[in-house]
Motif scaffolding. Structure first.
Motif, PDB file in Angstrom:
ATOM      1  N   GLU A 198       4.598 -45.901 -57.830  1.00  0.00           N
ATOM      2  CA  GLU A 198       3.599 -46.773 -57.186  1.00  0.00           C
ATOM      3  C   GLU A 198       3.247 -48.002 -58.009  1.00  0.00           C
ATOM      4  OE1 GLU A 198       0.166 -44.743 -55.834  1.00  0.00           O
ATOM      5  OE2 GLU A 198       1.287 -43.391 -54.506  1.00  0.00           O
ATOM      6  N   GLU A 201       6.080 -50.491 -57.856  1.00  0.00           N
ATOM      7  CA  GLU A 201       6.128 -51.201 -56.578  1.00  0.00           C
ATOM      8  C   GLU A 201       5.052 -52.280 -56.523  1.00  0.00           C
ATOM      9  OE1 GLU A 201       5.817 -48.066 -53.733  1.00  0.00           O
ATOM     10  OE2 GLU A 201       8.011 -47.801 -53.608  1.00  0.00           O
ATOM     11  N   ARG A 202       3.876 -51.974 -57.055  1.00  0.00           N
ATOM     12  CA  ARG A 202       2.812 -52.988 -57.090  1.00  0.00           C
ATOM     13  C   ARG A 202       3.221 -54.170 -57.961  1.00  0.00           C
ATOM     14  NH1 ARG A 202      -0.731 -48.566 -57.409  1.00  0.00           N
ATOM     15  NH2 ARG A 202      -0.961 -48.865 -59.670  1.00  0.00           N
TER      16      ARG A 202
END
Length: 295
Positions: A198, A201-202
């Protein structure tokens, strides 16, 4: 979209790289041209002998084929054709003249490795963003207001190519990471790894947004320059009409119709003043956008 070159590379080398995108792709894939160009070899005695013997061989084969031992004629014909084919296969290639040029491109590509980017360095999303930046930059550099010095043409000539290179460099990195990330996801992610994925991806999303903000700033600058360009052309047309105005006034006076002068003609001076102010405001807005680009 072609090859993007670091503006620090000399114009001559940059032009060579931009003109040879397919060759650069082959070099990137591992292709290496011959290191030396072989000099054309003179005709060997064997070649000369074959040429001289051809009429004799044809006559001899004709005699043999017309005689009772015609089988010997077929054997002789096959042997001669085989010798000729082998000789042709050992001749120099016709592409020798191309080799020095390919070698020159190869050497420059190796020397400036990392200072140019190819179309395959960008994924589809990055390519679209880069094209937006290139369109904005091109419209500014081609504008008349830039050529006439109403903008800071010297800074534009230096800073805008630097912006293009920096945007392209970041987009190429972003593209490579996105490809790796997609391949990782395609193999399947264990639940224990999801928490780590996560933030990565950010990071990709935030980096893309930052690059996009640069491109949008360029587009705002280009939009302000376009406004100035329209005002510049309109002002030029008004000034041209003002220069013709005395001839119109003379015609009206000579025809006795000066009392019927159209009010719009008399407003040319006012229109020119309005356009002059509009042009100044547009140029000022462009300068402010330029300062924003400088950070």
């Amino acid at each position: 979209m072609g090859v993007v070159v670091d503006p620090g590379v000399s114009p001559e080398v940059a032009g060579l790289l931009r003109a040879n995108a397919p060759l650069l792709s082959r070099i990137r894939a591992g292709w290496v041209p011959p290191a030396e160009v072989p000099s054309p070899r003179p005709k060997s005695p064997t070649s000369a002998a074959l040429l001289a013997a051809t009429p004799v061989m044809i006559a001899l084969m004709a005699v043999l084929l017309a005689s009772p031992i015609r089988a010997a004629g077929f054997v002789l014909l096959g042997t001669y054709v085989f010798i000729v084919l082998v000789r042709i296969a050992t001749m120099n290639e016709v592409t020798e003249g191309r080799r020095p040029y390919d070698r020159g491109v190869y050497e420059q590509a190796r020397w400036y490795d990392g200072r140019y980017l190819l179309p395959e360095d960008f994924d589809q999303e990055a390519r679209a963003v880069l094209l937006r930046a290139q369109r904005a930059i091109g419209s500014v550099l081609r504008s008349h207001v830039n050529a006439e010095g109403l903008l800071d043409d010297a800074r534009n000539a230096v800073m805008l190519p630097a912006q293009e290179w920096e945007i392209a460099r970041l987009l190429a990195k972003l593209s490579a990471l996105r490809v790796e990330h997609r391949e990782l996801l395609a193999r399947g992610i264990a639940p224990e790894v999801a928490a780590v994925i996560e933030p990565l991806e950010r990071a990709l999303v935030n980096s893309e947004a930052a690059v996009l903000a640069r491109v949008e700033a360029l587009e705002r600058y280009a939009s302000n320059v376009a406004d100035a360009e329209r005002a510049f052309h309109a002002r030029s047309q008004i000034e041209e009409l003002r220069a013709r105005l005395p001839r119109y006034e003379e015609l009206l006076a000579e025809s006795g119709a000066d009392s019927l002068a159209v009010p719009e003609i008399e407003r040319l001076t006012d229109d020119a003043d309005v356009l002059e102010r509009t042009l100044r405001r547009s140029v000022q807005s462009a300068h402010e956008a330029f300062r924003y680009l400088e950070g």
